[in-house]
Scaffold this active site. Structure first.
Site, PDB file in Angstrom:
ATOM      1  N   CYS A  88       0.843  -1.195   0.000  1.00 25.18           N
ATOM      2  CA  CYS A  88       0.000   0.000   0.000  1.00 25.18           C
ATOM      3  C   CYS A  88       0.881   1.250   0.000  1.00 25.18           C
ATOM      4  CB  CYS A  88      -0.886  -0.035   1.235  1.00 25.18           C
ATOM      5  SG  CYS A  88      -1.587   1.554   1.698  1.00 25.18           S
ATOM      6  N   GLU A  89       0.642   2.151  -0.940  1.00 26.12           N
ATOM      7  CA  GLU A  89       1.489   3.340  -1.041  1.00 26.12           C
ATOM      8  C   GLU A  89       1.230   4.348   0.075  1.00 26.12           C
ATOM      9  OE1 GLU A  89      -0.897   6.185  -4.180  1.00 26.12           O
ATOM     10  OE2 GLU A  89       0.364   4.604  -4.994  1.00 26.12           O
ATOM     11  N   HIS A  90       0.155   4.172   0.827  1.00 24.08           N
ATOM     12  CA  HIS A  90      -0.148   5.117   1.896  1.00 24.08           C
ATOM     13  C   HIS A  90       0.598   4.805   3.187  1.00 24.08           C
ATOM     14  CE1 HIS A  90      -4.163   5.563  -0.411  1.00 24.08           C
ATOM     15  NE2 HIS A  90      -3.294   6.457  -0.825  1.00 24.08           N
ATOM     16  N   HIS A  91       0.811   3.497   3.461  1.00 24.03           N
ATOM     17  CA  HIS A  91       1.456   3.115   4.723  1.00 24.03           C
ATOM     18  C   HIS A  91       2.628   2.161   4.530  1.00 24.03           C
ATOM     19  CE1 HIS A  91      -2.839   4.015   5.703  1.00 24.03           C
ATOM     20  NE2 HIS A  91      -2.254   4.760   6.627  1.00 24.03           N
ATOM     21  N   GLN A 129      -5.266  -0.637  -4.558  1.00 22.65           N
ATOM     22  CA  GLN A 129      -5.956  -1.738  -5.221  1.00 22.65           C
ATOM     23  C   GLN A 129      -6.744  -1.268  -6.439  1.00 22.65           C
ATOM     24  OE1 GLN A 129      -8.057  -4.396  -2.572  1.00 22.65           O
ATOM     25  NE2 GLN A 129      -9.464  -5.053  -4.188  1.00 22.65           N
ATOM     26  N   HIS A 157      -6.117  -5.936   3.448  1.00 21.19           N
ATOM     27  CA  HIS A 157      -5.126  -4.881   3.614  1.00 21.19           C
ATOM     28  C   HIS A 157      -4.654  -4.819   5.063  1.00 21.19           C
ATOM     29  CE1 HIS A 157      -5.970  -2.658  -0.292  1.00 21.19           C
ATOM     30  NE2 HIS A 157      -6.905  -3.593  -0.262  1.00 21.19           N
ATOM     31  N   CYS A 159      -3.047  -2.538   6.400  1.00 17.68           N
ATOM     32  CA  CYS A 159      -3.222  -1.191   6.973  1.00 17.68           C
ATOM     33  C   CYS A 159      -4.580  -1.068   7.656  1.00 17.68           C
ATOM     34  CB  CYS A 159      -3.051  -0.118   5.898  1.00 17.68           C
ATOM     35  SG  CYS A 159      -4.186  -0.242   4.520  1.00 17.68           S
TER      36      CYS A 159
END
Length: 203
Positions: A88-91, A129, A157, A159
């Site tokens: 995941c590019e956010h976390h 995703q 996920h 996250c």
């Protein structure tokens, strides 16, 4: 912090190697990067991150176009339950699940092993995703111009499971439908029905 856990001036990190940056990250997390368990961790993290993001090095169109065959077949082709692991590019936490890909040929078919390869190319990047789902469908559409393409991804996920709402049993489902899969309800429903049927693979 003690003298062994020196916080570097961010300006001094300019030009630092990845191992040095990862070592500094461990220090800032309150760890001692010189203790036995962490002594080689920056190098291992570097190798791991490079592997998990190596999809940027591959040309997805080239992968598909390298295994195209002229076949007089115009029924649905489905490869389902393709395992997917991504970050995941956010976390920068993993998400993982199954990808189901279908298309209706228009004179050309793709070598079956290339579809899992295509999934890996997009999964081995910092991702969300929704984007992977669209990228897989659009690449197939652009590479072989089929009558239609359908892609469904079911993923979990970390996250959401390890942090935040901490919901361990939730799954995220995304889909991308192009051409006849978008226009024709019967085609779309046939695809969705076939990927729901687990009887053929022992589930």
């Amino acid at each position: 912090m003690s003298g062994t856990k020196r916080i570097m001036d961010p300006i001094s990190l300019t030009g630092a190697s990845m191992e040095e940056l990862l070592r500094e990250m461990l220090i800032r997390l309150g760890e001692d990067p010189d203790r036995d368990g962490l002594a080689g961790t920056p190098e291992r993290m570097k190798r791991s991150l490079k592997f998990l993001t190596k999809g940027h090095e591959d040309d997805p169109h080239k992968i598909l176009r390298g295994a195209l065959f002229d076949v007089n077949y115009d029924q649905m082709v489905i490869v389902k339950d393709i395992e997917m692991f991504s970050l995941c590019e956010h976390h920068l936490l993993p998400f993982f699940g199954k990808v189901h890909v279908a298309y209706i040929p228009n004179g050309k078919v793709i070598g079956l092993s290339k579809l899992p390869r295509l999934v890996d190319v997009f999964a081995r990047r910092l991702q969300v995703q929704e984007r992977i789902t669209t990228q897989i469908a659009e690449t197939i559409q652009e590479s072989i111009a089929p009558q239609g393409v359908g892609v469904v991804i079911e993923a979990r996920h970390l996250c959401m499971m390890m942090r935040g709402v901490e919901k361990q049993h939730s799954a995220t489902v995304t889909s991308a439908m192009l051409g006849s899969f978008r226009k024709d309800k019967e085609t779309r429903n046939e695809f969705l029905s076939l990927i729901r049927d687990r009887g053929t693979n022992g589930h």
